[in-house]
Design a protein around this motif. Structure first.
Motif, mmCIF file in Angstrom:
data_model
loop_
_atom_site.group_PDB
_atom_site.id
_atom_site.type_symbol
_atom_site.label_atom_id
_atom_site.label_comp_id
_atom_site.label_asym_id
_atom_site.label_seq_id
_atom_site.Cartn_x
_atom_site.Cartn_y
_atom_site.Cartn_z
ATOM 1 N N ALA A 130 54.386 49.972 41.053
ATOM 2 C CA ALA A 130 55.420 48.930 41.071
ATOM 3 C C ALA A 130 54.832 47.569 40.714
ATOM 4 C CB ALA A 130 56.085 48.889 42.446
ATOM 5 N N ILE A 131 53.659 47.269 41.244
ATOM 6 C CA ILE A 131 53.005 45.996 40.929
ATOM 7 C C ILE A 131 52.696 45.915 39.437
ATOM 8 C CG2 ILE A 131 50.894 44.641 41.285
ATOM 9 C CD1 ILE A 131 50.879 45.892 44.170
ATOM 10 N N VAL A 191 41.340 42.384 42.333
ATOM 11 C CA VAL A 191 40.643 43.306 43.238
ATOM 12 C C VAL A 191 41.055 44.769 42.991
ATOM 13 C CG1 VAL A 191 40.339 41.550 45.006
ATOM 14 C CG2 VAL A 191 42.358 43.048 45.094
ATOM 15 N N ASN A 192 41.840 44.995 41.923
ATOM 16 C CA ASN A 192 42.301 46.332 41.515
ATOM 17 C C ASN A 192 43.352 46.917 42.452
ATOM 18 O OD1 ASN A 192 42.407 48.324 39.551
ATOM 19 N ND2 ASN A 192 40.784 49.553 40.475
ATOM 20 N N GLY A 193 44.127 46.057 43.084
ATOM 21 C CA GLY A 193 45.275 46.512 43.861
ATOM 22 C C GLY A 193 44.907 47.410 45.019
ATOM 23 N N TYR A 194 45.821 48.316 45.345
ATOM 24 C CA TYR A 194 45.613 49.220 46.474
ATOM 25 C C TYR A 194 44.613 50.324 46.130
ATOM 26 C CZ TYR A 194 49.229 47.150 49.353
ATOM 27 O OH TYR A 194 49.950 46.276 50.133
ATOM 28 N N ASN A 195 43.836 50.711 47.114
ATOM 29 C CA ASN A 195 42.847 51.766 46.957
ATOM 30 C C ASN A 195 43.531 53.117 47.177
ATOM 31 O OD1 ASN A 195 40.688 53.531 47.073
ATOM 32 N ND2 ASN A 195 39.420 52.183 48.322
ATOM 33 N N ILE A 217 44.943 49.746 40.591
ATOM 34 C CA ILE A 217 46.056 49.409 39.713
ATOM 35 C C ILE A 217 45.669 49.412 38.237
ATOM 36 C CG2 ILE A 217 45.704 46.900 39.746
ATOM 37 C CD1 ILE A 217 48.735 46.591 39.970
ATOM 38 N N ALA A 218 44.389 49.282 37.918
ATOM 39 C CA ALA A 218 43.966 49.141 36.522
ATOM 40 C C ALA A 218 44.428 50.313 35.666
ATOM 41 C CB ALA A 218 42.433 49.022 36.458
#
Length: 267
Positions: free
Chosen positions: A82-83, A191-195, A263-264
């Motif tokens: 979604a992000i 920071v590459n979003g959620y892990n 997220i990348a």
């Protein structure tokens, strides 16, 4: 006076369309609307899709549905998707079992500032009051209502909050509620979003905030504003917490600023 950032409201949901309907109704009643709304759907069935389609016909801002197949609790993954699809600068994140105070979006956008994120709180509603609200579209809730718990969280006084912030700074990982947070989109991408190594209920927000802190992103004091009313439901299965705590501890010990699976992959 600082300009108001463009905003996306992200709503996470899973197979509770009755609650999601109340959330969307409360979004429509905002004194300041977001520029777009994205529903992050972790595998809901057709009833939820039909509800969203009905709301899309007359919703006051673009309303998008990002869905993934149901393969267990994968909240971090659907939030990342979604992000990635969001088109605005500032992201406000909630869950689809909340009723928003009419000034909720306005409060987040007023408090937003570069280099910071927001972690808000929630007002817990009793089972009886929640059932009443789910049967009705009357969302007039106050801290004096029978069935409103932790009443201090229901007190709306943003001017007082801004005064308190002159003397008090938010730190640490306490009281992080993924159902009431907001971020600059560029900070999440940094920071590459959620892990996505974190699956099952719990700790995905904590681990993300550790990486934000390690990148130098600070937390805004956000009491007495950004109020959300949480509809009662049974607690989720928490057997995954110990496993996810291991990922959190690794992030702390390594001063992590990035996660390998984030997220990348969707950008």
């Amino acid at each position: 006076m600082k300009p108001t950032p463009s905003s996306t409201l992200l709503i996470a949901t899973y197979n509770w369309p009755q609650a999601l309907e109340q959330t969307l109704l409360s979004v429509q009643r905002q004194v300041l609307l977001p520029d777009e709304v994205i529903i992050a759907d972790d595998g809901s069935k057709d009833e939820t899709r039909a509800l969203i389609t009905r709301f899309q016909e007359n919703f006051p801002v673009p309303l998008h549905h990002v869905w993934q197949p149901d393969d267990g609790f994968r909240l971090g993954q659907i939030r990342n998707k979604a992000i990635a699809s969001a088109t605005r600068d500032y992201l406000i994140q909630i869950d689809g079992d909340l009723i928003l105070h009419p000034s909720f979006v306005k409060d987040h956008l007023t408090a937003a500032r570069p280099g910071h994120f927001i972690g808000g709180s929630r007002v817990l509603l009793s089972e009886e009051l929640s059932k009443q609200l789910l049967k009705s579209n009357d969302q007039q809730i106050s801290l004096f209502h029978k069935g409103v718990r932790n009443k201090l969280n229901a007190l709306h006084a943003p001017a007082l909050a801004r005064f308190i912030e002159l003397f008090k700074k938010e730190k640490g990982l306490y009281n992080l509620r993924g159902c009431n947070m907001s971020f600059w989109r560029e900070d999440l991408i940094l920071v590459n979003g959620y892990n996505e190594e974190i699956t099952g209920w719990g700790r995905e927000d904590t681990e993300l905030v550790i990486r934000l802190y390690n990148r130098g992103i600070k937390r805004v004091y956000f009491k007495l504003q950004g109020i959300v009313y949480h509809l009662y439901h049974k607690e989720y299965d928490r057997t995954s917490v110990l496993k996810n705590d291991t990922v959190v501890q690794q992030a702390i010990e390594s001063n992590s600023i990035w996660c390998n699976t984030g997220i990348a992959q969707y950008l």
